[in-house]
Scaffold this active site. Structure first.
Site, PDB file in Angstrom:
ATOM      1  N   LYS A  44       0.861  -1.197   0.000  1.00  0.00           N
ATOM      2  CA  LYS A  44       0.000   0.000   0.000  1.00  0.00           C
ATOM      3  C   LYS A  44       0.886   1.232   0.000  1.00  0.00           C
ATOM      4  CE  LYS A  44      -3.271   3.011   0.703  1.00  0.00           C
ATOM      5  NZ  LYS A  44      -4.223   3.372  -0.381  1.00  0.00           N
ATOM      6  N   CYS A 131      -2.443   9.812  -6.230  1.00  0.00           N
ATOM      7  CA  CYS A 131      -3.523   9.531  -5.273  1.00  0.00           C
ATOM      8  C   CYS A 131      -4.571  10.639  -5.379  1.00  0.00           C
ATOM      9  CB  CYS A 131      -2.996   9.469  -3.836  1.00  0.00           C
ATOM     10  SG  CYS A 131      -4.360   9.175  -2.682  1.00  0.00           S
TER      11      CYS A 131
HETATM   12  C1  LIG Z   1      -2.469   6.228  -2.534  1.00  0.00           C
HETATM   13  C2  LIG Z   1      -3.754   6.600  -2.437  1.00  0.00           C
HETATM   14  C3  LIG Z   1      -4.773   6.123  -3.349  1.00  0.00           C
HETATM   15  C4  LIG Z   1      -6.062   5.876  -2.893  1.00  0.00           C
HETATM   16  C5  LIG Z   1      -6.488   6.145  -1.504  1.00  0.00           C
HETATM   17  O1  LIG Z   1      -5.787   5.730  -0.544  1.00  0.00           O
HETATM   18  O2  LIG Z   1      -7.530   6.838  -1.378  1.00  0.00           O
HETATM   19  N1  LIG Z   1      -7.039   5.428  -3.732  1.00  0.00           N
HETATM   20  C6  LIG Z   1      -6.770   5.222  -5.062  1.00  0.00           C
HETATM   21  O3  LIG Z   1      -7.666   4.821  -5.834  1.00  0.00           O
HETATM   22  N2  LIG Z   1      -5.522   5.442  -5.537  1.00  0.00           N
HETATM   23  C7  LIG Z   1      -4.505   5.887  -4.739  1.00  0.00           C
HETATM   24  O4  LIG Z   1      -3.368   6.071  -5.242  1.00  0.00           O
END
Ligand SMILES: C=Cc1c(C(=O)O)[nH]c(=O)[nH]c1=O
Length: 312
Positions: A44, A131
């Protein structure tokens, strides 16, 4: 048939792995990935500090069945958690490890990269420029000047081969501008396309309400509905980044979409929404489906058709 592939100089026993953010926040998640039939795994996206993320509900599969919406808000254990995981990872295993970093500032990305470089581990760093769900933080991937400035600092610092996670682009001029930037950095050896399609809005017909709580219901879209945007971004960068690789992600529900991602130019393919909904057994299922497709079409390896999408 041979589903193996290479990314950033590392060999993957098969081309599938998780989309960063899915099945990869905790050691328990990552253990499931290690035990699955995936060819690799990515953590993550990490920030310098631990983050709780946005209030729930913050992820939902869409009632249409055509995808998902998320505004997680970058919940993660903090970069030291993933650095520790990387220090303890069994690199003699067949599965290479990718580490996603998504600092809230360039200074934070510098500090995190310095720590990983100092640890000198065989894992591959991927900087997330895309993000869409941190309130008040515009996506770096949509600010070409800021993205180039960040790479001018981070590429020399990382030294080793690394990748970047990109948002979807929707304009040929943006493909051209972004690719011209990436081609300036020799150790930027791959791009991962696409991150979720930012700031969609899912509304429930009965309740007349947004589906997710953060940001008035605005969140990143994933799943089958983003497949064609994903294929376009994979192919656009495949055509524009000679000598570099593209990891494809977006819209994979079966071996068929994986086959299309490879035709478009993908060296590896990640699964997000379908992994979130089905669980890690999805890798065994989709590897089998892709194998059957390749047998039916007479392909023995991915190289035989990677990037070979025909035009009319
Ligand atoms: C790193 C945060 C990301 C997130 C998030 O943590 O909200 N959601 C996504 O669809 N892509 C992202 O890159």
């Amino acid at each position: 048939v041979d589903l193996s592939t290479k990314v950033a100089g590392l060999s993957l026993p098969n081309l599938l792995f998780n989309a960063s953010g899915v099945c990869c926040q905790t050691e328990a998640d990552l253990k499931l990935m290690i035990e699955s039939e995936s060819g690799s795994l990515i953590t993550k996206s990490a920030t310098y500090e631990y983050r709780e993320g946005n209030p729930s509900p913050r992820y939902l599969p869409l009632p249409s069945g055509l995808g998902s919406i998320n505004s997680m808000g970058l919940p993660n254990e903090g970069y030291e958690y993933y650095l520790n995981f990387a220090k303890n990872y069994d690199y003699s295993s067949k599965k290479p490890l990718f580490i996603s970093l998504s600092g809230l500032s360039l200074a934070d990305n510098v500090k995190m990269c310095e720590a990983f470089v100092a640890a000198d581990l065989p894992c591959v760093l991927e900087v997330n420029f895309s993000c869409p769900n941190v309130p008040g933080k515009p996506q770096l991937g949509y600010d070409m000047e800021a993205m180039e400035n960040a790479l001018n600092v981070l590429a020399p610092l990382i030294k080793k081969p690394f990748g970047v996670k990109l948002p979807p682009y929707f304009d040929i001029a943006h493909f051209d501008t972004a690719a011209a930037i990436f081609n300036k950095f020799d150790n930027l050896v791959y791009v991962t396309c696409i991150n979720s399609v930012g700031n969609g809005l899912a509304i429930d017909f009965e309740t007349e309400s947004a589906l997710i709580k953060p940001k008035d219901g605005f969140g990143g879209l994933g799943g089958l509905m983003v497949l064609n945007t994903a294929l376009a971004n994979v192919n656009a960068f495949y055509r524009r980044l000679p000598g570099k690789q593209v990891i494809g992600v977006g819209g994979v529900t079966s071996g068929k979409e994986v086959f299309l991602h490879v035709l478009a130019g993908a060296s590896a393919v990640q699964i997000g929404t379908t992994l979130k909904e089905e669980g890690p057994t999805v890798f065994a299922r989709i590897n089998k489906e892709l194998t059957d497709i390749m047998i039916a079409k007479g392909y023995k390896s991915l190289d035989e058709f990677r990037g070979k999408v025909k035009t009319l």
